[in-house]
Design a protein around this motif. Structure first.
Motif, PDB file in Angstrom:
ATOM      1  N   ASP A 237       4.767 -21.757   1.725  1.00 37.53           N
ATOM      2  CA  ASP A 237       3.822 -21.985   0.916  1.00 37.53           C
ATOM      3  C   ASP A 237       3.060 -23.348   1.257  1.00 37.53           C
ATOM      4  N   GLY A 238       3.722 -24.229   1.675  1.00 33.39           N
ATOM      5  CA  GLY A 238       3.295 -25.514   1.752  1.00 33.39           C
ATOM      6  C   GLY A 238       3.046 -26.221   3.063  1.00 33.39           C
ATOM      7  N   TYR A 239       3.842 -25.329   4.139  1.00 36.83           N
ATOM      8  CA  TYR A 239       4.236 -26.081   5.583  1.00 36.83           C
ATOM      9  C   TYR A 239       4.030 -25.161   6.560  1.00 36.83           C
ATOM     10  N   ALA A 240       3.723 -23.666   6.202  1.00 36.13           N
ATOM     11  CA  ALA A 240       3.924 -22.850   7.248  1.00 36.13           C
ATOM     12  C   ALA A 240       2.758 -23.240   8.482  1.00 36.13           C
ATOM     13  N   ASP A 241       1.464 -23.557   8.261  1.00 32.28           N
ATOM     14  CA  ASP A 241       0.648 -23.969   9.119  1.00 32.28           C
ATOM     15  C   ASP A 241       0.655 -25.333   9.934  1.00 32.28           C
ATOM     16  N   LYS A 242       1.802 -25.974   9.742  1.00 28.78           N
ATOM     17  CA  LYS A 242       2.126 -27.291  10.231  1.00 28.78           C
ATOM     18  C   LYS A 242       3.366 -27.216  11.147  1.00 28.78           C
ATOM     19  N   ILE A 243       4.048 -26.123  11.102  1.00 34.49           N
ATOM     20  CA  ILE A 243       5.269 -25.903  11.762  1.00 34.49           C
ATOM     21  C   ILE A 243       5.115 -25.517  13.164  1.00 34.49           C
ATOM     22  N   VAL A 244       5.790 -26.301  14.286  1.00 37.20           N
ATOM     23  CA  VAL A 244       5.651 -25.920  15.731  1.00 37.20           C
ATOM     24  C   VAL A 244       6.898 -24.985  15.848  1.00 37.20           C
ATOM     25  N   ALA A 245       8.026 -25.332  15.362  1.00 28.10           N
ATOM     26  CA  ALA A 245       9.294 -24.498  15.531  1.00 28.10           C
ATOM     27  C   ALA A 245      10.315 -24.947  14.122  1.00 28.10           C
ATOM     28  N   ALA A 246      10.810 -23.738  13.800  1.00 31.94           N
ATOM     29  CA  ALA A 246      11.644 -24.031  12.670  1.00 31.94           C
ATOM     30  C   ALA A 246      13.034 -22.969  12.633  1.00 31.94           C
ATOM     31  N   GLY A 247      13.992 -23.325  12.101  1.00 30.49           N
ATOM     32  CA  GLY A 247      15.079 -22.285  11.848  1.00 30.49           C
ATOM     33  C   GLY A 247      16.465 -22.955  11.919  1.00 30.49           C
ATOM     34  N   PRO A 248      17.413 -22.235  11.402  1.00 34.82           N
ATOM     35  CA  PRO A 248      18.728 -22.622  11.189  1.00 34.82           C
ATOM     36  C   PRO A 248      19.475 -23.073  12.494  1.00 34.82           C
ATOM     37  N   THR A 249      20.133 -23.787  12.216  1.00 35.32           N
ATOM     38  CA  THR A 249      21.164 -23.877  13.454  1.00 35.32           C
ATOM     39  C   THR A 249      22.527 -23.067  13.165  1.00 35.32           C
ATOM     40  N   LEU A 250      23.176 -22.575  14.126  1.00 37.68           N
ATOM     41  CA  LEU A 250      24.306 -21.653  13.706  1.00 37.68           C
ATOM     42  C   LEU A 250      25.595 -22.025  14.207  1.00 37.68           C
ATOM     43  N   ASP A 251      26.580 -21.578  13.646  1.00 36.94           N
ATOM     44  CA  ASP A 251      28.078 -21.806  14.207  1.00 36.94           C
ATOM     45  C   ASP A 251      28.331 -21.217  15.495  1.00 36.94           C
ATOM     46  N   PRO A 252      29.191 -21.818  16.090  1.00 36.42           N
ATOM     47  CA  PRO A 252      29.618 -21.003  17.417  1.00 36.42           C
ATOM     48  C   PRO A 252      29.660 -19.706  17.584  1.00 36.42           C
ATOM     49  N   ASP A 253      30.192 -19.244  16.533  1.00 37.67           N
ATOM     50  CA  ASP A 253      30.058 -17.662  16.610  1.00 37.67           C
ATOM     51  C   ASP A 253      29.101 -16.990  16.295  1.00 37.67           C
ATOM     52  N   LEU A 254      27.966 -17.658  16.164  1.00 39.73           N
ATOM     53  CA  LEU A 254      26.552 -17.136  15.934  1.00 39.73           C
ATOM     54  C   LEU A 254      26.354 -16.427  14.775  1.00 39.73           C
ATOM     55  N   GLU A 255      27.355 -16.606  13.932  1.00 38.57           N
ATOM     56  CA  GLU A 255      27.367 -15.642  12.523  1.00 38.57           C
ATOM     57  C   GLU A 255      26.955 -16.480  11.519  1.00 38.57           C
ATOM     58  N   GLY A 256      27.247 -17.791  11.175  1.00 35.16           N
ATOM     59  CA  GLY A 256      26.949 -18.441  10.186  1.00 35.16           C
ATOM     60  C   GLY A 256      26.055 -19.489  10.385  1.00 35.16           C
ATOM     61  N   MET A 257      25.292 -19.966   9.431  1.00 36.27           N
ATOM     62  CA  MET A 257      24.287 -21.125   9.342  1.00 36.27           C
ATOM     63  C   MET A 257      24.828 -22.480   9.168  1.00 36.27           C
ATOM     64  N   ASN A 258      24.450 -23.548   9.666  1.00 35.83           N
ATOM     65  CA  ASN A 258      25.270 -24.648   9.424  1.00 35.83           C
ATOM     66  C   ASN A 258      24.387 -25.918   9.307  1.00 35.83           C
ATOM     67  N   GLY A 259      22.919 -25.677   9.490  1.00 37.43           N
ATOM     68  CA  GLY A 259      21.924 -26.621   9.255  1.00 37.43           C
ATOM     69  C   GLY A 259      20.487 -26.241   9.635  1.00 37.43           C
TER      70      GLY A 259
END
Length: 92
Positions: free
Chosen positions: A30-52
């Motif tokens: 709602d507030g920032y989609a048009d301003k984002i170049v890239a965004a997303g979560p960082t993942l645990d080494p097993d690629l299953e959990g998000m950690n940031g």
């Protein structure tokens, strides 16, 4: 101006991330989609959990970047152990 925003979750707080994910996504959309170049979560080494979270985002100034990060529902829920905001220069 572009900013790099790196948020690191507190250990053991995946439940906080999951509980606030819909509000976080709505806030960004709602507030920032048009301003984002890239965004997303960082993942645990097993690629299953998000950690940031990472954002490369175009905002007016450091104050706007700090405001964006502070008002994120994840931040308000106490999810983050740390948040780093730096000006960013896109080369490629």
């Amino acid at each position: 101006m572009l900013f790099y925003i790196r948020c690191v979750d507190k250990p053991g707080h995946l439940n906080v991330r999951k509980a606030n994910r819909d509000a976080h996504l709505a806030y960004i959309k709602d507030g920032y989609a048009d301003k984002i170049v890239a965004a997303g979560p960082t993942l645990d080494p097993d690629l299953e959990g998000m950690n940031g979270s990472v954002f490369i985002i175009e905002l007016e100034d450091m104050t706007a970047a700090e405001t964006m990060a502070a008002n994120d529902p994840y931040a308000k829920a106490g999810l983050f152990e740390s948040v780093v905001i730096r000006p960013f220069k896109k080369v490629f």
